[in-house]
Write an enzyme that holds these catalytic residues in place. Structure first.
Site, mmCIF file in Angstrom:
data_model
loop_
_atom_site.group_PDB
_atom_site.id
_atom_site.type_symbol
_atom_site.label_atom_id
_atom_site.label_comp_id
_atom_site.label_asym_id
_atom_site.label_seq_id
_atom_site.Cartn_x
_atom_site.Cartn_y
_atom_site.Cartn_z
ATOM 1 C CB VAL A 61 -0.942 0.015 1.231
ATOM 2 C CG1 VAL A 61 -1.742 1.314 1.282
ATOM 3 C CG2 VAL A 61 -1.885 -1.183 1.198
ATOM 4 C CB ALA A 106 4.848 2.603 1.152
ATOM 5 C CE LYS A 107 4.868 -1.180 8.300
ATOM 6 N NZ LYS A 107 5.862 -0.371 9.001
ATOM 7 N N GLY A 108 3.966 -2.878 3.380
ATOM 8 C CA GLY A 108 3.671 -4.060 2.588
ATOM 9 C C GLY A 108 3.852 -5.312 3.400
ATOM 10 C CG ASP A 147 7.205 -3.878 9.617
ATOM 11 O OD1 ASP A 147 6.686 -4.513 10.541
ATOM 12 O OD2 ASP A 147 6.941 -2.691 9.394
#
Length: 417
Positions: A61, A106-108, A147
């Site tokens: 995202v 962002a993050k995924g 992460d």
């Protein structure tokens, strides 16, 4: 005091709404910021070691890149949801703006229990995932980082995959890499260091002497351990730490390195010499000067907020305090340093790594640590000053600063076409 059910996204949307109201934000810009610019869901097919085909869901995202390329971690976790990743991407946008980094959020992640895969399977999974979102990654477009359950090795695979597809080495396409392939000195310790830099600033403003001040830390992973180590280094007395199995309390203070060695040997911090075993709940309610939640979200809530006895709460984890508990702590006169300010040390040193890669330089550990302290200290002072001016808690001020900077950038650039 009743409490509503919280998901990361409902909390993040509520925080944005609060900041938008305080900033008198244009309704259109508020709506733009309340949803991401781009969300990608991919199906990742990999050959497993036993010859079977494994199929895993992946997501990335990208929230808003108006201040610079997207930036954010990739997590490997069985229960990832699109809503959770969306919320984390929004928080990254505010976090980068508060630290004044030229990035958007962002993050995924991939829905996978990484402990059940071999190292070779994880490598194939990582490379396949990168190949599926490759067009939307890159040093000027979206720069991932580690992460939950991903690490420097995962980032090296991402860098190599991206570089192979480009045809030349691109170390600046990802951060959190091993030092030998372009990683930065001090990256692993950065988040924990940043937490304690914030604690030092807060203590100055509260006239709290940190020499011998008591500290309790929930969570003893990388960030929790580093925070304990840094607190110990500046003369604080770490009296309690915990992990997922429970915690330990030692009124006379404990040595974080010895506790880590015990945890690595036995699988838990519990059972450490001269300490009393306690639960995670008891740790949060321990009488101490500084409480550092460095574990999971929603740990401080309406059920236990009135039993928090710390003078200062420093959020090393993402979202450890619910909105109701936030209000209760503020009314009790407890100063809370919010996650989007307190744990931005990691993304700050990620930014330093990106800059070093772009210029093909390598800074010393001393340079990195000095720049980190300067940047975190400046961000803390800006948020604290705004909270005093607005007569608000620190989280509201941090959100106003972060959201305000992003909104101003959108206003200044205008809409295309």
């Amino acid at each position: 005091m009743g409490e509503t059910e919280h998901t990361p996204l409902t909390v993040t949307q509520a925080q944005l709404k609060l900041a938008a109201k305080r900033l008198n934000l244009d309704a259109g810009i508020h709506k733009m910021l309340s949803q991401p610019k781009r969300s990608m869901i991919v199906s990742i097919d990999v050959r497993l070691d036993n010859g079977a085909i494994g199929v895993f869901n992946g997501v990335r995202v990208q929230h808003w890149d108006v201040r610079g390329p997207f930036k954010g971690g990739i997590r490997y976790y069985p229960d990832i949801t699109l809503d959770e990743v969306t919320a984390l991407s929004m928080l990254m946008t505010w976090k980068c703006a508060i630290a004044d980094l030229p990035f958007g959020g962002a993050k995924g992640g991939i829905c996978v229990d990484s402990k059940k895969l071999s190292k070779r399977e994880l490598e194939r999974l990582t490379r396949r995932y990168v190949s599926l979102i490759f067009e939307y990654l890159g040093p000027q477009r979206d720069v991932p980082a580690p992460d939950m359950y991903t690490d420097a090795q995962t980032m090296a695979w991402i860098m190599d995959t991206y570089s192979q597809l480009k045809g030349y080495s691109v170390p600046e396409c990802v951060t959190g890499k091993p030092v030998e392939v372009g990683g930065s000195e001090g990256r692993r310790e950065a988040t924990g260091k940043g937490v304690i830099h914030c604690v030092k600033q807060a203590a100055d403003n509260m006239h709290l002497r940190l020499g011998n001040a008591s500290v309790a830390i929930q969570g003893f992973g990388n960030v929790g351990f580093q925070a304990a180590h840094e607190a110990n280094e500046i003369g604080c007395k770490v009296i309690a730490v915990s992990d997922s199995k429970g915690g330990i309390l030692c009124e006379n203070g404990l040595n974080p390195a010895e506790v880590l060695a015990h945890k690595e040997k036995t699988g838990s911090v519990q059972g450490f010499k001269d300490c009393r075993d306690i639960s995670n709940e008891e740790l949060l309610e321990t009488r101490c000067d500084v409480l550092v939640p460095a574990a999971l979200e929603n740990q401080i809530n309406c059920k236990n907020a009135d039993r928090i006895h710390a003078r200062l709460v420093a959020e090393a984890a993402n979202g450890p305090t619910t909105p109701e508990a936030d209000k209760a702590l503020y009314e009790k006169g407890i100063l809370l340093i919010p996650d989007i300010l307190c744990n931005c040390g990691g993304v700050t040193v990620s930014y330093f790594e990106w800059v070093q890669n772009l210029t093909r330089e390598h800074w010393t550990l001393e340079e990195v640590n000095e720049k980190l302290e300067n940047r975190i200290t400046r961000a803390f002072k800006e948020v604290y000053k705004l909270s005093s001016k607005e007569k608000s808690d620190m989280r509201t001020a941090a959100l106003m600063l972060g959201v305000g900077r992003v909104a101003n950038a959108i206003k200044t650039l205008g809409l295309w076409p």
